[in-house]
Design an enzyme around this catalytic site. Structure first.
Site, PDB file in Angstrom:
ATOM      1  N   GLU A  44       0.855  -1.188   0.000  1.00 37.20           N
ATOM      2  CA  GLU A  44       0.000   0.000   0.000  1.00 37.20           C
ATOM      3  C   GLU A  44       0.888   1.233   0.000  1.00 37.20           C
ATOM      4  OE1 GLU A  44      -3.750   2.116   2.310  1.00 37.20           O
ATOM      5  OE2 GLU A  44      -2.368   0.866   3.469  1.00 37.20           O
ATOM      6  N   GLU A  69       4.656   4.866   4.048  1.00 32.12           N
ATOM      7  CA  GLU A  69       4.159   6.168   4.482  1.00 32.12           C
ATOM      8  C   GLU A  69       5.324   7.151   4.595  1.00 32.12           C
ATOM      9  OE1 GLU A  69       2.370   9.350   5.277  1.00 32.12           O
ATOM     10  OE2 GLU A  69       1.092   7.585   4.959  1.00 32.12           O
ATOM     11  N   ASP A 118      -3.373  11.842  -2.747  1.00 35.29           N
ATOM     12  CA  ASP A 118      -3.525  13.275  -2.960  1.00 35.29           C
ATOM     13  C   ASP A 118      -3.896  13.520  -4.424  1.00 35.29           C
ATOM     14  OD1 ASP A 118      -3.143  16.082  -3.292  1.00 35.29           O
ATOM     15  OD2 ASP A 118      -1.706  16.093  -1.644  1.00 35.29           O
ATOM     16  N   ASP A 154     -12.269   9.327  -3.486  1.00 39.97           N
ATOM     17  CA  ASP A 154     -13.563  10.013  -3.452  1.00 39.97           C
ATOM     18  C   ASP A 154     -13.558  11.179  -4.435  1.00 39.97           C
ATOM     19  OD1 ASP A 154     -11.620  11.429  -1.812  1.00 39.97           O
ATOM     20  OD2 ASP A 154     -13.284  12.752  -1.274  1.00 39.97           O
TER      21      ASP A 154
END
Length: 212
Positions: A44, A69, A118, A154
């Site tokens: 991920e 991350e 982003d 989204d």
């Protein structure tokens, strides 16, 4: 995802190299050695607070997972959860996700997850989007021949851009959902923190699965 600077974050990361690394290049082609057993590897890029990658590792013990991350404070939050759970099939990287081809050998990865990346909405920012062709080229390199990419957002603009970018790159779409939470796949869907928040507001979630 950005959190306020946490003074304890960096020391915590440095104290737990068995679960997290800030130098992923040295494990290129040797990631399986960091897990209890060898298994298909799923990555991920951008873990947020880790809800998705942790639940995936719990749901699929027959797979190995790596969460990448960039933000130290955010990575440390995920690490704290992992220190409690001590999942044998989960490893973390605190580094820039734009370097995946430097972190993984060609064909080393089975699947890649891009969750609520982003959107970089301005046209001049397009090269920073994680579905821009230069990123797709890296994914193609590190994924095995039958490997796949899953993308959720989204942001309709980013989703439409990603569909176009992947199509122009020659990728094949396996699934495309314009309203994930109203689809049959919703029952098996594991959500991120953002996804839970957005869905509670009634926002539509878009998802695609594709391969090279």
């Amino acid at each position: 995802m950005r959190l306020r600077n946490k003074p304890w974050a960096k020391p915590l990361i440095e104290a737990n190299p068995q679960f997290i690394t800030t130098d992923p290049k040295k494990y290129r082609s040797a990631w399986q050695e960091r897990f209890k057993k060898k298994a298909p590897l799923f990555v991920e890029i951008g873990t947020g607070k880790g809800q998705f990658i942790i639940e995936m590792a719990q749901e699929y013990p027959e797979r190995n997972f790596i969460g990448i991350e960039l933000q130290t404070s955010v990575a440390a939050v995920v690490l704290k959860k992992q220190l409690e759970l001590k999942l044998n099939n989960l490893q973390l990287i605190c580094a820039n996700g734009s370097g995946v081809s430097e972190y993984f050998e060609n064909g080393e990865v089975t699947g890649i997850y891009l969750n609520f990346s982003d959107p970089w909405p301005k046209k001049k920012q397009a090269k920073r989007r994680l579905t821009y062709p230069t990123f797709l080229e890296q994914y193609k390199m590190v994924l095995e021949e039958k490997g796949h990419l899953e993308f959720k957002t989204d942001n309709r603009g980013l989703f439409e851009y990603s569909l176009m970018s992947m199509n122009n790159f020659g990728m094949v779409f396996d699934k495309v959902s314009l309203d994930l939470h109203q689809s049959e796949e919703a029952k098996q869907n594991i959500m991120t923190e953002y996804e839970e928040k957005f869905s509670q507001r009634g926002q539509v979630i878009y998802k695609l699965e594709a391969h090279f």
